[in-house]
Every structure is written in C-alpha cells, then in structure tokens.
Design an enzyme around this catalytic site. Sequence first.
Site, PDB file in Angstrom:
ATOM      1  N   LYS A  13       0.826  -1.175   0.061  1.00  0.00           N
ATOM      2  CA  LYS A  13      -0.134   0.023  -0.021  1.00  0.00           C
ATOM      3  C   LYS A  13       1.005   1.286   0.057  1.00  0.00           C
ATOM      4  CE  LYS A  13      -1.920  -0.992   3.884  1.00  0.00           C
ATOM      5  NZ  LYS A  13      -1.346  -2.347   4.317  1.00  0.00           N
ATOM      6  N   ARG A  88      -9.607   0.661   8.290  1.00  0.00           N
ATOM      7  CA  ARG A  88      -9.263  -0.727   8.578  1.00  0.00           C
ATOM      8  C   ARG A  88     -10.308  -1.360   9.365  1.00  0.00           C
ATOM      9  NH1 ARG A  88      -3.581   0.418   8.627  1.00  0.00           N
ATOM     10  NH2 ARG A  88      -2.363  -1.558   9.073  1.00  0.00           N
ATOM     11  N   ARG A 122      11.832  -6.159   4.582  1.00  0.00           N
ATOM     12  CA  ARG A 122      11.482  -4.633   4.421  1.00  0.00           C
ATOM     13  C   ARG A 122      12.493  -3.684   5.368  1.00  0.00           C
ATOM     14  NH1 ARG A 122       5.703  -2.225   5.512  1.00  0.00           N
ATOM     15  NH2 ARG A 122       5.646  -3.462   7.541  1.00  0.00           N
ATOM     16  N   ARG A 155      11.313  -2.052  11.079  1.00  0.00           N
ATOM     17  CA  ARG A 155      10.211  -1.771  11.795  1.00  0.00           C
ATOM     18  C   ARG A 155       9.910  -2.756  12.977  1.00  0.00           C
ATOM     19  NH1 ARG A 155       5.098  -0.212   8.274  1.00  0.00           N
ATOM     20  NH2 ARG A 155       3.862  -1.295   9.692  1.00  0.00           N
ATOM     21  N   ARG A 166      -0.692  -9.099  13.003  1.00  0.00           N
ATOM     22  CA  ARG A 166      -1.293  -8.319  12.017  1.00  0.00           C
ATOM     23  C   ARG A 166      -1.963  -8.945  10.988  1.00  0.00           C
ATOM     24  NH1 ARG A 166       3.873  -5.314  10.483  1.00  0.00           N
ATOM     25  NH2 ARG A 166       2.787  -3.894   9.324  1.00  0.00           N
TER      26      ARG A 166
HETATM   27  P1  AP5 Z   1       4.814  -1.768   1.816  1.00  0.00           P
HETATM   28  O1  AP5 Z   1       4.662  -0.816   0.736  1.00  0.00           O
HETATM   29  O2  AP5 Z   1       5.622  -1.266   3.026  1.00  0.00           O
HETATM   30  O3  AP5 Z   1       3.539  -2.128   2.346  1.00  0.00           O
HETATM   31  P2  AP5 Z   1       2.412  -1.740   3.133  1.00  0.00           P
HETATM   32  O4  AP5 Z   1       0.978  -2.432   2.652  1.00  0.00           O
HETATM   33  O5  AP5 Z   1       2.355  -0.297   3.043  1.00  0.00           O
HETATM   34  O6  AP5 Z   1       2.757  -2.301   4.517  1.00  0.00           O
HETATM   35  P3  AP5 Z   1       2.404  -1.694   6.149  1.00  0.00           P
HETATM   36  O7  AP5 Z   1       3.156  -2.866   6.874  1.00  0.00           O
HETATM   37  O8  AP5 Z   1       2.998  -0.463   6.153  1.00  0.00           O
HETATM   38  O9  AP5 Z   1       0.880  -1.761   6.234  1.00  0.00           O
HETATM   39  P4  AP5 Z   1       0.404  -2.075   7.682  1.00  0.00           P
HETATM   40  O10 AP5 Z   1      -1.046  -1.809   7.251  1.00  0.00           O
HETATM   41  O11 AP5 Z   1       0.630  -3.338   8.378  1.00  0.00           O
HETATM   42  O12 AP5 Z   1       0.883  -0.878   8.558  1.00  0.00           O
HETATM   43  P5  AP5 Z   1       0.528   0.648   8.901  1.00  0.00           P
HETATM   44  O13 AP5 Z   1       1.942   1.113   9.089  1.00  0.00           O
HETATM   45  O14 AP5 Z   1      -0.429   1.147   8.174  1.00  0.00           O
HETATM   46  O15 AP5 Z   1       5.527  -2.972   1.448  1.00  0.00           O
HETATM   47  C1  AP5 Z   1       5.929  -3.773   2.182  1.00  0.00           C
HETATM   48  C2  AP5 Z   1       7.354  -4.305   1.594  1.00  0.00           C
HETATM   49  O16 AP5 Z   1       7.079  -5.121   0.181  1.00  0.00           O
HETATM   50  C3  AP5 Z   1       8.379  -3.267   1.346  1.00  0.00           C
HETATM   51  O17 AP5 Z   1       9.849  -3.881   1.664  1.00  0.00           O
HETATM   52  C4  AP5 Z   1       8.379  -3.087  -0.300  1.00  0.00           C
HETATM   53  O18 AP5 Z   1       9.635  -2.708  -0.805  1.00  0.00           O
HETATM   54  C5  AP5 Z   1       7.974  -4.494  -0.869  1.00  0.00           C
HETATM   55  N1  AP5 Z   1       7.124  -4.542  -1.848  1.00  0.00           N
HETATM   56  C6  AP5 Z   1       6.204  -3.904  -1.987  1.00  0.00           C
HETATM   57  N2  AP5 Z   1       5.389  -4.344  -3.169  1.00  0.00           N
HETATM   58  C7  AP5 Z   1       6.118  -5.062  -3.612  1.00  0.00           C
HETATM   59  C8  AP5 Z   1       6.154  -6.139  -4.932  1.00  0.00           C
HETATM   60  N3  AP5 Z   1       5.153  -5.803  -5.690  1.00  0.00           N
HETATM   61  N4  AP5 Z   1       6.933  -7.060  -5.302  1.00  0.00           N
HETATM   62  C9  AP5 Z   1       8.105  -7.283  -4.248  1.00  0.00           C
HETATM   63  N5  AP5 Z   1       8.240  -6.270  -3.003  1.00  0.00           N
HETATM   64  C10 AP5 Z   1       7.369  -5.454  -2.802  1.00  0.00           C
HETATM   65  O19 AP5 Z   1      -0.029   0.500  10.333  1.00  0.00           O
HETATM   66  C11 AP5 Z   1       0.897  -0.001  11.453  1.00  0.00           C
HETATM   67  C12 AP5 Z   1       0.131  -0.030  12.755  1.00  0.00           C
HETATM   68  O20 AP5 Z   1      -0.467   1.095  13.045  1.00  0.00           O
HETATM   69  C13 AP5 Z   1      -1.127  -0.878  12.775  1.00  0.00           C
HETATM   70  O21 AP5 Z   1      -0.741  -2.416  13.035  1.00  0.00           O
HETATM   71  C14 AP5 Z   1      -1.788  -0.475  13.892  1.00  0.00           C
HETATM   72  O22 AP5 Z   1      -1.450  -0.812  15.094  1.00  0.00           O
HETATM   73  C15 AP5 Z   1      -1.809   1.189  13.693  1.00  0.00           C
HETATM   74  N6  AP5 Z   1      -2.799   1.620  12.933  1.00  0.00           N
HETATM   75  C16 AP5 Z   1      -2.549   2.157  11.366  1.00  0.00           C
HETATM   76  N7  AP5 Z   1      -3.692   2.471  10.871  1.00  0.00           N
HETATM   77  C17 AP5 Z   1      -4.796   2.089  11.547  1.00  0.00           C
HETATM   78  C18 AP5 Z   1      -6.299   2.147  11.766  1.00  0.00           C
HETATM   79  N8  AP5 Z   1      -6.643   2.840  10.508  1.00  0.00           N
HETATM   80  N9  AP5 Z   1      -6.721   1.851  12.636  1.00  0.00           N
HETATM   81  C19 AP5 Z   1      -6.354   1.317  13.645  1.00  0.00           C
HETATM   82  N10 AP5 Z   1      -4.857   1.072  13.928  1.00  0.00           N
HETATM   83  C20 AP5 Z   1      -4.161   1.592  12.816  1.00  0.00           C
END
Ligand code: AP5
Length: 211
Positions: A13, A88, A122, A155, A166
């Site tokens: 994402k 989410r 990552r 991270r 997660r």
């Molecule tokens: P990346 O682009 O980093 O993936 P992502 O989907 O953004 O992953 P996140 O871990 O950031 O999502 P998340 O939803 O768990 O965490 P968030 O920060 O929102 O890509 C991942 C890896 O793969 C990278 O290394 C990239 O280079 C590689 N990659 C990407 N595409 C690729 C491809 N096609 N091929 C190969 N490699 C590829 O949330 C963190 C925490 O915050 C949550 O756990 C929760 O505690 C809290 N939180 C955030 N939002 C909310 C909410 N709305 N409600 C409640 N709690 C929340």
Amino acid sequence: MKLVILGAPGAGKGTQAGLLADRLGIPTISTGNLLRAAMQQGTDLGKQVKEAMDAGKLVSDELIIQLVKERLGQEDCKDGYLLDGFPRTLAQAKALSGFAKIDGALSIEVSDSEIEHRMEGRRICSKCQATYHVEDNPPKVEGICDKCGGQLVIRKDDTHDVVENRLHIYHEETEPVKEYYRQEGLLLAVRGQKKLADTTQLVFDALGISL
Ligand code: AP5
C-alpha cells in the site's frame, strides 16, 4: 482523486501510494506513518498508541477517526488524497463516508506467504519513512535512503510473531471493509505481483492513469 488503498500488512500500500502521490501531486495520508511519527516525537498520542502498535494490534477507532478527520481538513487535501491504512474496520469505513466522498477503494491482494517474505526484507527510512526491500526494492547504497540520506531501519512490528498477529487482525477486521466498498460500487482489486513495477502497472491501469 480521493482514493482509499486497502490490503494486508506488507501488501505494498505504502509503496504504491508513494508512486501515485508523486504522479498525481496529491498527499498520501498514512495512518501508520502518522502514528509512528507521534511515537518518535513522544507526544501524548504517541504514548497512547505505542503498546498497541508494537504488538501489531489496531489502535482505537475513536482515536484514529479523529486523527484522519483532522488531517483531511488541512489545506493540502482539498484537491484529493490517498488514504493508506485507513479505514481498517467497518466502523472506520462508515465514519469516513460521513465526512468524505471517496472516488474509489483500491485493494492490493497478496497471499499471506508472500507477505511474510516481504516483511522480513523490509527496511524503512528513519527520517522520511520511505520503504525498501533488501532484495526486491533495494536502496542504491545499502542502509541509506535514496530520497533523504536517512538511515534505514527494521520496523519494530515486522518480527515474525507480530506479522502473524497483524495478518490475523487483517482477515478478521479489515477484509469486511472490502465488501463494504464492493457494495458501494467503489472497489477496484489488483493482484500484487512478484515484481514491484508489474504491480504499479496494474494499479495505474486500474485507475486509468498513464505511468
Ligand atoms: P509496503 O509498501 O511497506 O507495504 P504496506 O502495505 O504499506 O505495509 P504496512 O506494513 O505499512 O501496512 P500495515 O497496514 O500493516 O501498517 P501501517 O503502517 O498502516 O511494502 C512492504 C514490503 O514489500 C516493502 O519492503 C516493499 O519494498 C516490498 N514490496 C512492495 N510491493 C512489492 C512487490 N510488488 N514486489 C516485491 N516487493 C514489494 O500500520 C501500522 C500499525 O499502525 C497497525 O498495526 C496499527 O497498530 C496502527 N494503525 C494504522 N492505521 C490504523 C487504523 N486505521 N486503525 C487502527 N490502527 C491503525
């Protein structure tokens, strides 16, 4: 364009949101990045969410809805934005419908086993939070961010057990959000590919945007 980006943790994402934001000239609102910044700065919000985030649990709907509502009210969001990581839960999706009119919800679909591989490799920039992968999307210089020269780090919630937690929460709480947007006629689904550039092509095609 006002777009929600859905997908499991590590589905890509943030990576695709970054590319779309550069192309469209609109901001990405990543709730994860907002919360991590609050933790780094040691604000009250940061202290409140630290425990849940480190364990891979969701923070409360009430808190996150307020945070997003305030952020979308800022000047830079008036011509559009990309929402990465919000909504989410069904409660968040319904709340968002109450204060914003979304043009679409893009879901990036990736299997759980591929997710685990991605999270292990990552690295994120400790300064600007840009995302890399040691094999699939490496920086030009190992350990250093291409964009700002910041140091790349792992991270805290990318450990094996926390990733499993997660993923479990994603299937339970976030997958119903996809159905919500399907019923609203707003869902666009794209299968995440092994190569990052191939996913980007599918994402841009689905949105009718040239690369
Ligand atoms: P990346 O682009 O980093 O993936 P992502 O989907 O953004 O992953 P996140 O871990 O950031 O999502 P998340 O939803 O768990 O965490 P968030 O920060 O929102 O890509 C991942 C890896 O793969 C990278 O290394 C990239 O280079 C590689 N990659 C990407 N595409 C690729 C491809 N096609 N091929 C190969 N490699 C590829 O949330 C963190 C925490 O915050 C949550 O756990 C929760 O505690 C809290 N939180 C955030 N939002 C909310 C909410 N709305 N409600 C409640 N709690 C929340």
